[in-house]
Design an enzyme around this catalytic site. Structure first.
Site, PDB file in Angstrom:
ATOM      1  N   CYS A   2       0.872  -1.268   0.070  1.00 48.38           N
ATOM      2  CA  CYS A   2      -0.178   0.414  -0.109  1.00 48.38           C
ATOM      3  C   CYS A   2       0.646   1.583  -0.030  1.00 48.38           C
ATOM      4  O   CYS A   2       1.835   1.392   0.570  1.00 48.38           O
ATOM      5  CB  CYS A   2      -1.266  -0.204   1.187  1.00 48.38           C
ATOM      6  SG  CYS A   2      -1.458  -2.081   1.265  1.00 48.38           S
ATOM      7  N   ARG A  28       1.195   1.783  -6.476  1.00 43.58           N
ATOM      8  CA  ARG A  28       1.191   0.988  -5.380  1.00 43.58           C
ATOM      9  C   ARG A  28      -0.470   0.337  -4.340  1.00 43.58           C
ATOM     10  O   ARG A  28       0.082  -1.150  -3.931  1.00 43.58           O
ATOM     11  CB  ARG A  28       1.871   1.600  -3.733  1.00 43.58           C
ATOM     12  CG  ARG A  28       3.078   2.428  -3.707  1.00 43.58           C
ATOM     13  CD  ARG A  28       4.049   2.498  -2.090  1.00 43.58           C
ATOM     14  NE  ARG A  28       4.034   2.144  -1.656  1.00 43.58           N
ATOM     15  CZ  ARG A  28       5.041   1.046  -1.384  1.00 43.58           C
ATOM     16  NH1 ARG A  28       6.163   1.227  -2.388  1.00 43.58           N
ATOM     17  NH2 ARG A  28       5.325   0.340  -0.158  1.00 43.58           N
ATOM     18  N   TRP A  75      -3.498  -1.609  -1.634  1.00 46.32           N
ATOM     19  CA  TRP A  75      -3.891  -3.026  -2.142  1.00 46.32           C
ATOM     20  C   TRP A  75      -4.118  -3.786  -0.480  1.00 46.32           C
ATOM     21  O   TRP A  75      -2.836  -3.919  -0.638  1.00 46.32           O
ATOM     22  CB  TRP A  75      -2.120  -3.008  -2.624  1.00 46.32           C
ATOM     23  CG  TRP A  75      -1.907  -4.526  -3.320  1.00 46.32           C
ATOM     24  CD1 TRP A  75      -2.187  -5.753  -3.832  1.00 46.32           C
ATOM     25  CD2 TRP A  75      -2.148  -4.368  -5.035  1.00 46.32           C
ATOM     26  NE1 TRP A  75      -1.819  -6.042  -4.017  1.00 46.32           N
ATOM     27  CE2 TRP A  75      -2.098  -5.812  -4.933  1.00 46.32           C
ATOM     28  CE3 TRP A  75      -2.923  -3.412  -5.582  1.00 46.32           C
ATOM     29  CZ2 TRP A  75      -2.461  -6.330  -6.710  1.00 46.32           C
ATOM     30  CZ3 TRP A  75      -2.841  -4.156  -7.114  1.00 46.32           C
ATOM     31  CH2 TRP A  75      -3.113  -5.298  -7.527  1.00 46.32           C
ATOM     32  N   ASN A 101       1.103   0.197   6.035  1.00 44.37           N
ATOM     33  CA  ASN A 101       1.094  -0.619   4.650  1.00 44.37           C
ATOM     34  C   ASN A 101       2.635  -1.984   4.888  1.00 44.37           C
ATOM     35  O   ASN A 101       3.233  -1.639   6.549  1.00 44.37           O
ATOM     36  CB  ASN A 101       2.289   0.238   4.041  1.00 44.37           C
ATOM     37  CG  ASN A 101       3.269  -0.676   3.017  1.00 44.37           C
ATOM     38  OD1 ASN A 101       2.374  -1.660   1.972  1.00 44.37           O
ATOM     39  ND2 ASN A 101       4.774  -0.346   2.543  1.00 44.37           N
ATOM     40  N   GLY A 102       1.454  -3.183   5.219  1.00 47.65           N
ATOM     41  CA  GLY A 102       2.676  -4.009   5.518  1.00 47.65           C
ATOM     42  C   GLY A 102       1.294  -5.633   5.609  1.00 47.65           C
ATOM     43  O   GLY A 102      -0.149  -5.264   5.927  1.00 47.65           O
ATOM     44  N   GLU A 477      10.603 -19.988 -17.037  1.00 44.16           N
ATOM     45  CA  GLU A 477      10.493 -18.565 -17.078  1.00 44.16           C
ATOM     46  C   GLU A 477      11.661 -17.792 -17.505  1.00 44.16           C
ATOM     47  O   GLU A 477      11.481 -16.809 -18.282  1.00 44.16           O
ATOM     48  CB  GLU A 477      10.543 -18.638 -15.719  1.00 44.16           C
ATOM     49  CG  GLU A 477      10.330 -17.425 -14.959  1.00 44.16           C
ATOM     50  CD  GLU A 477       9.141 -17.038 -15.382  1.00 44.16           C
ATOM     51  OE1 GLU A 477       9.030 -15.589 -15.709  1.00 44.16           O
ATOM     52  OE2 GLU A 477       8.059 -17.766 -15.904  1.00 44.16           O
ATOM     53  N   LYS A 481      10.939 -14.837 -20.153  1.00 41.90           N
ATOM     54  CA  LYS A 481      11.074 -13.798 -19.751  1.00 41.90           C
ATOM     55  C   LYS A 481      12.159 -13.227 -21.013  1.00 41.90           C
ATOM     56  O   LYS A 481      11.805 -11.977 -22.126  1.00 41.90           O
ATOM     57  CB  LYS A 481      12.863 -12.939 -18.766  1.00 41.90           C
ATOM     58  CG  LYS A 481      11.564 -14.186 -17.551  1.00 41.90           C
ATOM     59  CD  LYS A 481      10.156 -12.642 -17.525  1.00 41.90           C
ATOM     60  CE  LYS A 481       9.133 -12.890 -16.768  1.00 41.90           C
ATOM     61  NZ  LYS A 481       8.131 -13.603 -17.067  1.00 41.90           N
ATOM     62  N   GLU A 484       9.740 -11.992 -24.186  1.00 40.58           N
ATOM     63  CA  GLU A 484       8.864 -11.416 -23.902  1.00 40.58           C
ATOM     64  C   GLU A 484       9.402 -10.301 -24.663  1.00 40.58           C
ATOM     65  O   GLU A 484       8.605  -8.722 -24.603  1.00 40.58           O
ATOM     66  CB  GLU A 484       7.706 -11.820 -23.021  1.00 40.58           C
ATOM     67  CG  GLU A 484       8.111 -11.829 -21.684  1.00 40.58           C
ATOM     68  CD  GLU A 484       7.079 -11.577 -20.567  1.00 40.58           C
ATOM     69  OE1 GLU A 484       6.347 -12.308 -20.636  1.00 40.58           O
ATOM     70  OE2 GLU A 484       7.404 -12.123 -19.259  1.00 40.58           O
ATOM     71  N   HIS A 500      17.354 -34.256 -28.531  1.00 39.63           N
ATOM     72  CA  HIS A 500      15.826 -35.274 -30.093  1.00 39.63           C
ATOM     73  C   HIS A 500      15.613 -34.052 -30.109  1.00 39.63           C
ATOM     74  O   HIS A 500      14.323 -33.681 -30.751  1.00 39.63           O
ATOM     75  CB  HIS A 500      15.110 -35.879 -29.191  1.00 39.63           C
ATOM     76  CG  HIS A 500      15.317 -37.027 -28.177  1.00 39.63           C
ATOM     77  ND1 HIS A 500      15.492 -37.991 -28.782  1.00 39.63           N
ATOM     78  CD2 HIS A 500      16.587 -37.059 -27.134  1.00 39.63           C
ATOM     79  CE1 HIS A 500      16.081 -39.077 -27.542  1.00 39.63           C
ATOM     80  NE2 HIS A 500      16.084 -37.839 -26.905  1.00 39.63           N
ATOM     81  N   LYS A 600      -1.310  -7.228 -19.610  1.00 43.82           N
ATOM     82  CA  LYS A 600      -0.316  -7.274 -18.243  1.00 43.82           C
ATOM     83  C   LYS A 600      -1.672  -8.374 -17.808  1.00 43.82           C
ATOM     84  O   LYS A 600      -1.005  -9.286 -16.765  1.00 43.82           O
ATOM     85  CB  LYS A 600      -0.573  -5.591 -16.898  1.00 43.82           C
ATOM     86  CG  LYS A 600      -0.248  -6.648 -15.416  1.00 43.82           C
ATOM     87  CD  LYS A 600       1.235  -7.169 -15.482  1.00 43.82           C
ATOM     88  CE  LYS A 600       1.612  -7.297 -13.967  1.00 43.82           C
ATOM     89  NZ  LYS A 600       3.148  -7.579 -14.264  1.00 43.82           N
TER      90      LYS A 600
END
Length: 605
Positions: A2, A28, A75, A101-102, A477, A481, A484, A500, A600
């Site tokens: 947040c 945030r 958030w 925040n936290g 992954e 990255k 993309e 193969h 996104k």
């Protein structure tokens, strides 16, 4: 994650300063917003669900009276997005207001104790306990500063908060513990903020608070004390010139690299996440005959990791399935089946389609997501948040790390409920507790290496990422990255399968990235490296500290901390690959925050 902001001024109109700064903090969190000010012995509060400008149109939060106030953009982590759960939150009598925040790990325990003492808590957040704890200590005759200190020492977790009181109209008290907080000083006001970019232009000096510090702010002075001892600490302000250099995206050029560097904090957040919710989800997995983990893109890679770990640690019949292929993959769904859906945004259309199709069947629908209040949380019967905070860059980085670490926590709980593999569970938990420091070390050791290797591969058209065992997740992954955001064609492959077909593409200078922790696959990986080198491959290897064998046969290396619990290697080995993708994109002139053709949240099937 947040955003909090507070300001105490010699002049009226402080709510406009707070409102303008909250708009800069909206990245945030943006599911609710609120302000509180002190004026004529009262606290005035306006807050609601929605984005900042939407709430401003409805409530005119920028026009609250007073010279001292606090604000928050949320958030959601505890309690769904709503007016009730929006900050600021107050005590029973509305004389204390707090923004936070936290994560307060022990909030359920504190909440029960406060309720037993007669406090009326109105929200479902962890943050509200702060205001009521301060109220409780004030009722025992403590000063405001001592009440805040005593209250804070009862908290466990990571947090930064700011608090105002109707009885102290010009004072803000704020505390930092493992969540960011800075203080801005100008001629007319003093303020506190979650992030430097939100500081008003009038700020001339900045003080960056450290963990375990309590600050008392008035328009005339800033005092910082050690939280435990109360000892006054010296101020170490940064000059205005230094502030300007730090102010864009927190000192980073792009959101992607900023979010990569937020991963140590994400690890702390995941470790601070309340155990009861994780335990509930683990119990549902234990009661299931079979578990399908479904996701798309990066989240699907997390599904592969989670399936492996649940099988390895907890003897769960777990299977990863690409969400878009679920109904066509002959998956057997029975009464004892559980679906664990993983989605960063909670709005991934293919994932939601599966959940909607199974909603009326006798199947357990579970979820992991980073966005509370998203569609996935309404379709699932039980969900756990990821606590990564908003991720602005299109390429997932910190949410992937959050997924891996949270899946590890879940696997530990499942193993303990089933009373199996206790040593493995203990080893995994020990590593999780040190994960933030390990990630921090990985970043510091490998950033310069990533910049150099990016130059080596930037002009190449293709690359292979090769691994074995659970690190196939890392290969997949890493390749995703790179492709993309740099637009280099990259494929993640099981190293044993490279003979193969894929090896036919390898020629002089062809980049091959190998993931080589010293686990049971290590000797076979050395053989795979030699095979590719014999065909002219440019070998880049992710190795553990002190690994001379792979280091000597590789052209370039990333160096990772050596860890005891090898199944968690992807959480570290993927980080230099994130850095490599980012710096390769820059060398090729690509915008890593806005890759072409991507969004996104993929909301179409």
């Amino acid at each position: 994650m947040c955003g909090i902001f507070g300001c105490t001024s010699f002049r009226e109109g402080v709510s406009k300063i707070i409102y303008d700064s909250l708009k800069k903090l909206e990245y945030r969190g943006y599911d609710s917003v609120g302000l509180a000010t002190t004026h004529n012995g009262f606290i005035f509060v306006k807050k609601d669900q929605g984005k900042i400008e939407e709430v401003e149109k409805r409530l005119e939060i920028s026009k609250l009276p007073g010279r001292c106030g606090i604000g928050h953009t949320r958030w959601a982590t505890h309690g769904a997005p709503s007016k009730e759960n929006a900050h600021p939150l107050t005590d029973c009598e509305g004389k204390i207001a707090v923004v936070h925040n936290g994560i307060i790990e022990n909030y359920l325990e504190l909440r029960d104790k406060l309720a037993s003492a007669g406090h009326k808590l109105r929200s479902r957040t962890d943050s509200e306990v702060i205001a009521h704890l301060v109220e409780e200590f004030l009722s025992r005759g403590l000063t405001m500063e001592e009440a805040v200190r005593h209250a804070t020492l009862l908290l466990r977790g990571s947090y930064a908060f700011a608090l105002i009181s109707a009885s102290r109209e010009d004072t803000i008290i704020c505390v930092r513990m493992e969540s960011p907080l800075v203080i801005g000083i100008s001629r007319d006001f003093v303020c506190c903020s979650s992030d430097i970019p939100a500081l008003p232009p009038e700020v001339e000096n900045v003080v960056v608070m450290n963990d375990g510090e309590l600050a008392i702010l008035t328009p005339r002075a800033v005092t910082i004390e050690d939280l435990e001892s109360g000892r006054q600490l010296p101020l170490r302000p940064l000059s205005k010139e230094n502030v300007s250099a730090l102010a864009d995206k927190g000192g980073f050029t792009h959101y992607m690299i900023k979010e990569i560097y937020e991963q140590p904090q994400v690890a702390l957040n995941v470790m601070s996440a309340p155990r009861p919710f994780i335990l509930k989800l683990a119990n549902e997995l234990v009661k299931s005959d079979r578990v399908y983990l479904i996701g798309c893109g990066t989240s699907y890679h997390a599904c592969i990791f989670g399936s492996y770990l649940l099988r390895f640690m907890a003897d769960v019949d777990a299977h990863p399935v690409v969400a878009s292929e679920f109904h066509d993959s002959c998956t057997k769904v029975t009464r004892g089946t559980a679906i664990l859906a993983i989605s960063q945004s909670g709005e991934t259309a293919d994932v939601l389609q599966v959940l909607r199709a199974l909603r009326d069947k006798d199947v357990k629908l579970l979820a992991l997501t980073n966005v509370l209040g998203s569609s996935i949380t309404r379709l699932a019967s039980l969900y756990v948040g990821l606590y990564a905070g908003p991720e602005i860059g299109v390429a997932a980085t910190k949410t992937f790390i959050a997924q891996l670490l949270m899946l590890t926590r879940i696997s530990i709980e499942v193993a303990r409920i089933k009373e199996i593999n206790r040593d493995l569970a203990s080893s995994a938990e020990k590593l999780l507790k040190s994960s933030a420091k390990l990630i921090e070390k990985t970043l510091s050791v490998n950033e310069s290496r990533a910049k150099d290797i990016a130059i080596d591969i930037a002009l190449k058209n293709s690359a292979f990422f090769l691994a074995r065992g659970i690190n196939i997740v890392t290969a997949l992954e890493g390749a995703l990255k790179l492709k993309e955001i740099s637009y280099i064609h990259a494929e993640g492959y099981p190293a044993g399968e490279s003979k193969h077909g894929p090896i036919a593409l390898v020629e002089e200078g062809y980049p091959c990235i190998f993931i080589c922790p010293r686990d049971d696959t290590y000797n076979k990986m050395i053989g795979n490296i030699m095979e590719m080198k014999a065909r002219g491959a440019f070998a880049i290897s992710c190795i553990e500290e002190g690994d001379k064998d792979v280091g000597e046969i590789s052209d370039r290396v990333f160096i990772l901390p050596e860890i005891e619990f090898k199944p968690l290697a992807p959480a570290l080995h993927v980080i230099p690959l994130q850095l490599l993708a980012y710096y390769t994109a820059l060398v090729r002139g690509c915008d890593p925050d806005k890759p072409r053709n991507l969004a996104k949240s993929v909301t179409v099937t």
